[in-house]
Enzyme design. Sequence first.
Site, PDB file in Angstrom:
ATOM      1  N   THR A 153      26.512  32.541  10.124  1.00 17.12           N
ATOM      2  CA  THR A 153      25.587  31.409  10.395  1.00 17.12           C
ATOM      3  C   THR A 153      26.598  30.143  10.612  1.00 17.12           C
ATOM      4  O   THR A 153      26.004  28.932  10.926  1.00 17.12           O
ATOM      5  CB  THR A 153      24.757  31.127   9.219  1.00 17.12           C
ATOM      6  OG1 THR A 153      25.421  30.954   8.198  1.00 17.12           O
ATOM      7  CG2 THR A 153      23.596  32.135   9.096  1.00 17.12           C
ATOM      8  N   GLY A 154      27.606  30.077  10.525  1.00 14.51           N
ATOM      9  CA  GLY A 154      28.830  29.311  10.643  1.00 14.51           C
ATOM     10  C   GLY A 154      28.998  28.821  12.168  1.00 14.51           C
ATOM     11  O   GLY A 154      28.509  29.235  13.089  1.00 14.51           O
ATOM     12  N   GLN A 155      29.943  27.784  12.300  1.00  7.82           N
ATOM     13  CA  GLN A 155      30.320  27.201  13.591  1.00  7.82           C
ATOM     14  C   GLN A 155      30.831  28.739  14.538  1.00  7.82           C
ATOM     15  O   GLN A 155      30.487  28.548  15.642  1.00  7.82           O
ATOM     16  CB  GLN A 155      31.338  26.168  13.216  1.00  7.82           C
ATOM     17  CG  GLN A 155      31.585  25.375  14.700  1.00  7.82           C
ATOM     18  CD  GLN A 155      32.150  24.142  14.660  1.00  7.82           C
ATOM     19  OE1 GLN A 155      32.020  23.308  14.909  1.00  7.82           O
ATOM     20  NE2 GLN A 155      33.508  24.444  13.777  1.00  7.82           N
ATOM     21  N   ARG A 201      47.217  35.977   7.724  1.00  6.87           N
ATOM     22  CA  ARG A 201      48.383  35.906   8.933  1.00  6.87           C
ATOM     23  C   ARG A 201      49.853  36.261   8.724  1.00  6.87           C
ATOM     24  O   ARG A 201      50.600  36.528   9.432  1.00  6.87           O
ATOM     25  CB  ARG A 201      48.249  34.520   9.469  1.00  6.87           C
ATOM     26  CG  ARG A 201      46.774  34.451  10.143  1.00  6.87           C
ATOM     27  CD  ARG A 201      46.777  32.932  10.678  1.00  6.87           C
ATOM     28  NE  ARG A 201      45.225  32.540  11.279  1.00  6.87           N
ATOM     29  CZ  ARG A 201      44.758  31.490  11.348  1.00  6.87           C
ATOM     30  NH1 ARG A 201      45.484  30.588  11.010  1.00  6.87           N
ATOM     31  NH2 ARG A 201      43.588  31.498  11.686  1.00  6.87           N
ATOM     32  N   CYS A 204      43.898  28.597  16.054  1.00  2.24           N
ATOM     33  CA  CYS A 204      43.409  28.188  17.553  1.00  2.24           C
ATOM     34  C   CYS A 204      44.686  27.476  18.171  1.00  2.24           C
ATOM     35  O   CYS A 204      44.458  27.656  19.515  1.00  2.24           O
ATOM     36  CB  CYS A 204      42.230  27.258  17.494  1.00  2.24           C
ATOM     37  SG  CYS A 204      42.428  25.985  15.977  1.00  2.24           S
ATOM     38  N   GLY A 224      37.871  21.820  15.345  1.00  2.00           N
ATOM     39  CA  GLY A 224      38.954  22.444  14.433  1.00  2.00           C
ATOM     40  C   GLY A 224      38.817  22.149  13.024  1.00  2.00           C
ATOM     41  O   GLY A 224      39.220  23.000  12.111  1.00  2.00           O
ATOM     42  N   LYS A 240      51.815  26.707  11.109  1.00  2.00           N
ATOM     43  CA  LYS A 240      51.193  27.993  11.415  1.00  2.00           C
ATOM     44  C   LYS A 240      51.668  28.037  12.942  1.00  2.00           C
ATOM     45  O   LYS A 240      52.087  29.308  13.380  1.00  2.00           O
ATOM     46  CB  LYS A 240      49.579  27.498  11.375  1.00  2.00           C
ATOM     47  CG  LYS A 240      48.959  27.903  10.238  1.00  2.00           C
ATOM     48  CD  LYS A 240      47.611  27.253  10.470  1.00  2.00           C
ATOM     49  CE  LYS A 240      46.930  27.203   9.015  1.00  2.00           C
ATOM     50  NZ  LYS A 240      45.385  26.629   9.186  1.00  2.00           N
ATOM     51  N   ARG A 254      45.404  15.130  15.763  1.00  2.00           N
ATOM     52  CA  ARG A 254      43.841  15.070  15.862  1.00  2.00           C
ATOM     53  C   ARG A 254      43.327  13.756  16.762  1.00  2.00           C
ATOM     54  O   ARG A 254      43.730  12.719  16.509  1.00  2.00           O
ATOM     55  CB  ARG A 254      43.300  14.951  14.424  1.00  2.00           C
ATOM     56  CG  ARG A 254      41.728  15.534  14.642  1.00  2.00           C
ATOM     57  CD  ARG A 254      41.517  16.886  14.538  1.00  2.00           C
ATOM     58  NE  ARG A 254      42.110  17.725  13.385  1.00  2.00           N
ATOM     59  CZ  ARG A 254      41.940  19.080  13.449  1.00  2.00           C
ATOM     60  NH1 ARG A 254      41.759  19.705  14.535  1.00  2.00           N
ATOM     61  NH2 ARG A 254      42.531  19.536  12.464  1.00  2.00           N
ATOM     62  N   HIS A 278      41.470  22.236  22.383  1.00  2.00           N
ATOM     63  CA  HIS A 278      42.802  21.968  22.074  1.00  2.00           C
ATOM     64  C   HIS A 278      43.744  21.727  23.250  1.00  2.00           C
ATOM     65  O   HIS A 278      43.644  22.506  23.874  1.00  2.00           O
ATOM     66  CB  HIS A 278      43.515  22.850  20.857  1.00  2.00           C
ATOM     67  CG  HIS A 278      42.758  22.700  19.559  1.00  2.00           C
ATOM     68  ND1 HIS A 278      41.740  21.812  19.256  1.00  2.00           N
ATOM     69  CD2 HIS A 278      43.076  23.540  18.572  1.00  2.00           C
ATOM     70  CE1 HIS A 278      41.368  21.995  17.969  1.00  2.00           C
ATOM     71  NE2 HIS A 278      42.156  23.176  17.359  1.00  2.00           N
ATOM     72  N   ASN A 296      39.071  25.866  21.405  1.00  2.36           N
ATOM     73  CA  ASN A 296      39.494  26.170  20.114  1.00  2.36           C
ATOM     74  C   ASN A 296      38.318  27.357  19.306  1.00  2.36           C
ATOM     75  O   ASN A 296      38.528  27.867  18.219  1.00  2.36           O
ATOM     76  CB  ASN A 296      39.832  25.116  19.207  1.00  2.36           C
ATOM     77  CG  ASN A 296      38.830  24.084  19.039  1.00  2.36           C
ATOM     78  OD1 ASN A 296      38.489  23.336  20.181  1.00  2.36           O
ATOM     79  ND2 ASN A 296      37.995  23.930  18.019  1.00  2.36           N
TER      80      ASN A 296
END
Length: 344
Positions: free
Chosen positions: A10-12, A101, A131, A162, A228, A250, A257, A326
């Site tokens: 249910t998230g983005q 990761r 992303c 993001g 990252k 940002r 992105h 992204n």
Amino acid sequence: MTTIAVVGATGQVGQVMRTLLEERNFPADTVRFFASPRSAGRKIEFRGTEIEVEDITQATEESLKGIDVALFSAGGTASKQYAPLFAAAGATVVDNSSAWRKDDEVPLIVSEVNPSDKDSLVKGIIANPNCTTMAAMPVLKPLHDAAGLVKLHVSSYQAVSGSGLAGVETLAKQVAAVGDHNVEFVHDGQAADAGDVGPYVSPIAYNVLPFAGNLVDDGTFETDEEQKLRNESRKILGLPDLKVSGTCVRVPVFTGHTLTIHAEFDKAITVEQAQEILGAASGVELVDVPTPLAAAGIDESLVGRIRQDSTVDDNRGLVLVVSGDNLRKGAALNTIQIAELLVK
């Protein structure tokens, strides 16, 4: 018979995953959705039927048996807790968070770049890159294959999505709060009150914040987004000594992105050669001027503004610009492409 699960459905990003599973006609006979207790019990339409969202906190190894692939986009904490449970039940987990990761026993995969790494599963988990890294990899890998990548200087201009729904809502609310007073910023940056800064260090509306992510407490003064970029590029490309420096910024864009990349190579590579290579590369679209608006909603990384880097001798340097969605390729799409590799 293939069963797939979406954790964080249910998230983005989970919403984009659901859309892509339908759009790409993913070969699953059974689909299960999981989310937090707050969303559990909700019914979601999928392929013409309603599927009830299951409570992830109630999952047991027994209840998860029969799931072949589990797509995780529920955050690092949930992934650390529940991904091993799904793996123990026999599923291959493809995780979109940062939780796995850096784990040497977990492959970090971009579908166009290192798909064969899926065969090196120790923990039953595959990690999806950040992303920002994701947008760059389909572009840099074929250039590396041609000329041998040795150094990267990257600046990223990262959309508010993001930062999750909080980032999107913060930008929208700040733009609305400033309203018609926006032109007053021409002469005075304090002319209007944008309101709550949300997840950022300063207002994001009508502004640029050279501080994307969280400061890492290791004396480098880098953010986790910047680290990252370095760590993941090395792992995905199989170049542990690759020199990478980055500044992650940002910007007040909802999705998409953009990166400016200064790449140095071991061998000479001209603009014309790069254009020919990238024109044939999988997951890449060669354009004149990449922009986040153009990238939003499409699968490919857009690359353009390719120039010779005059600071690098013997035509061994290139400057280029990359834009990528992204939420789509940067998160959901690559996860599903990995799942497609697993069920082939």
